[in-house]
Motif scaffolding. Structure first.
Motif, mmCIF file in Angstrom:
data_model
loop_
_atom_site.group_PDB
_atom_site.id
_atom_site.type_symbol
_atom_site.label_atom_id
_atom_site.label_comp_id
_atom_site.label_asym_id
_atom_site.label_seq_id
_atom_site.Cartn_x
_atom_site.Cartn_y
_atom_site.Cartn_z
ATOM 1 N N VAL A 118 -7.216 -13.271 -0.869
ATOM 2 C CA VAL A 118 -8.161 -13.023 -1.467
ATOM 3 C C VAL A 118 -9.043 -11.205 -1.366
ATOM 4 O O VAL A 118 -9.281 -10.110 -1.711
ATOM 5 C CB VAL A 118 -9.398 -14.099 -2.166
ATOM 6 C CG1 VAL A 118 -11.088 -13.388 -2.456
ATOM 7 C CG2 VAL A 118 -9.136 -15.078 -2.635
ATOM 8 N N LYS A 119 -9.356 -11.514 -0.157
ATOM 9 C CA LYS A 119 -9.988 -9.503 0.362
ATOM 10 C C LYS A 119 -8.894 -9.167 0.636
ATOM 11 O O LYS A 119 -9.046 -8.040 -0.022
ATOM 12 C CB LYS A 119 -10.012 -10.337 2.485
ATOM 13 C CG LYS A 119 -11.495 -11.112 2.264
ATOM 14 C CD LYS A 119 -11.759 -11.781 3.851
ATOM 15 C CE LYS A 119 -13.455 -12.472 3.463
ATOM 16 N NZ LYS A 119 -13.422 -12.576 4.951
ATOM 17 N N ARG A 121 -6.619 -8.713 -1.748
ATOM 18 C CA ARG A 121 -5.979 -8.274 -3.028
ATOM 19 C C ARG A 121 -7.726 -7.487 -3.590
ATOM 20 O O ARG A 121 -8.093 -6.180 -4.093
ATOM 21 C CB ARG A 121 -6.333 -9.925 -3.889
ATOM 22 C CG ARG A 121 -5.799 -9.350 -5.847
ATOM 23 C CD ARG A 121 -5.055 -8.671 -6.740
ATOM 24 N NE ARG A 121 -5.074 -7.867 -7.237
ATOM 25 C CZ ARG A 121 -4.012 -6.970 -7.649
ATOM 26 N NH1 ARG A 121 -2.335 -7.032 -7.083
ATOM 27 N NH2 ARG A 121 -3.884 -6.472 -8.470
ATOM 28 N N GLU A 122 -8.985 -7.623 -2.952
ATOM 29 C CA GLU A 122 -10.446 -6.739 -3.049
ATOM 30 C C GLU A 122 -9.866 -5.719 -2.549
ATOM 31 O O GLU A 122 -10.168 -4.348 -3.740
ATOM 32 C CB GLU A 122 -11.166 -7.664 -2.546
ATOM 33 C CG GLU A 122 -11.843 -8.604 -3.040
ATOM 34 C CD GLU A 122 -12.820 -9.322 -2.747
ATOM 35 O OE1 GLU A 122 -13.461 -8.856 -1.369
ATOM 36 O OE2 GLU A 122 -13.552 -10.650 -3.192
ATOM 37 N N TRP A 123 -9.106 -5.864 -1.461
ATOM 38 C CA TRP A 123 -9.497 -4.365 -1.236
ATOM 39 C C TRP A 123 -8.060 -3.514 -1.420
ATOM 40 O O TRP A 123 -8.474 -1.811 -1.423
ATOM 41 C CB TRP A 123 -8.305 -4.430 0.609
ATOM 42 C CG TRP A 123 -9.877 -4.518 1.952
ATOM 43 C CD1 TRP A 123 -11.016 -5.032 1.235
ATOM 44 C CD2 TRP A 123 -9.006 -4.205 2.523
ATOM 45 N NE1 TRP A 123 -11.643 -4.850 2.967
ATOM 46 C CE2 TRP A 123 -10.842 -4.308 3.515
ATOM 47 C CE3 TRP A 123 -8.679 -3.100 3.692
ATOM 48 C CZ2 TRP A 123 -11.141 -3.748 5.279
ATOM 49 C CZ3 TRP A 123 -8.753 -2.964 5.007
ATOM 50 C CH2 TRP A 123 -9.928 -3.243 5.812
ATOM 51 N N GLU A 125 -7.945 -3.510 -5.052
ATOM 52 C CA GLU A 125 -7.889 -3.395 -6.414
ATOM 53 C C GLU A 125 -9.416 -1.966 -5.950
ATOM 54 O O GLU A 125 -9.387 -1.410 -6.916
ATOM 55 C CB GLU A 125 -8.599 -4.533 -6.848
ATOM 56 C CG GLU A 125 -7.905 -5.019 -7.640
ATOM 57 C CD GLU A 125 -8.114 -6.451 -7.782
ATOM 58 O OE1 GLU A 125 -9.448 -6.508 -8.082
ATOM 59 O OE2 GLU A 125 -7.403 -7.751 -8.530
ATOM 60 N N GLY A 126 -9.882 -2.430 -4.818
ATOM 61 C CA GLY A 126 -10.937 -0.981 -4.673
ATOM 62 C C GLY A 126 -10.413 0.457 -4.129
ATOM 63 O O GLY A 126 -11.247 1.113 -3.854
#
Length: 213
Positions: A118-119, A121-123, A125-126
């Motif tokens: 999850v983390k 993937r957040e990095w 996408e960001g």
């Protein structure tokens, strides 16, 4: 194609490039493998390129290392008989993995890396991720899902989730991401050297040198 290994190596280790004693190709030293000969005439890897003595340089490829071992290139470069450890390939691979994980540990202490699907993937996408690190023994489908829509990101592969987890003080970690910068660049280069020696593919590593500066 490899050149004849009978040529003498360059003695001069100044300047931006080094010459492989087998292929005769020149490349940036950080992408190659340096060796020195110990006082007892043993060929010793110098992955950080810091040990004293005249360096012997090889391209970071399995076939190049094998040619150097079997055709006496180390002895010619050292201008005398030397002892080549029979497990030199394993020593190099283990050393490169250790360097990768030590750099990940430095990045963790500097707040430049995260882990977990999850983390990470957040990095991604960001736009914060400059490099993705994945454990080879993780789920192939999950690794593919993680990179959905971001296949141009450089990827470093380590052999085991247990090894990657140790860099975070965890039992196992399959996915990690590092922010852009020098530490990510180091991991990418060592991962590419490891891949060249071990015959593993590093997806997304080609032509990515400008992404991490």
């Amino acid at each position: 194609m490899m050149a004849d290994a009978e040529h003498e190596p360059d003695d001069d280790e100044r300047g931006p490039l080094r010459r492989c004693i087998v292929t005769r190709e020149r490349a940036a030293p950080e992408t190659m493998l340096r060796f020195v000969v110990s006082p007892d005439r043993i060929v010793t890897p110098d992955l950080s390129a810091r040990l004293p003595g005249r360096g012997i340089w090889l391209s970071a490829r399995r076939d190049v290392l094998e040619t150097a071992r079997t055709r006496g290139a180390f002895s010619r470069a050292a201008r005398g008989q030397v002892v080549v450890p029979p497990d030199l390939d394993a020593i190099l691979e283990a050393g490169l993995v250790r360097r990768i994980l030590e750099t990940v540990g430095l990045a963790r202490r500097a707040g430049q890396v995260t882990y977990g699907f999850v983390k990470v993937r957040e990095w991604i996408e960001g736009g914060r991720a400059g490099l993705v690190i994945q454990a080879e023994d993780g789920s192939p489908d999950e690794r593919t899902r993680l990179l959905s829509g971001a296949r141009d990101l450089p990827i470093a592969v380590v052999p085991t989730a247990a090894g990657l987890g140790a860099a975070f003080g965890r039992d196992h970690v399959v996915h990690a991401a590092m922010s852009h910068g020098e530490l990510a660049r180091r991991v990418r280069i060592d991962s590419e050297r490891f891949a060249g020696l071990s015959g593993r593919a590093v997806p997304g590593s080609s032509d990515q040198s400008g992404e991490l500066g």
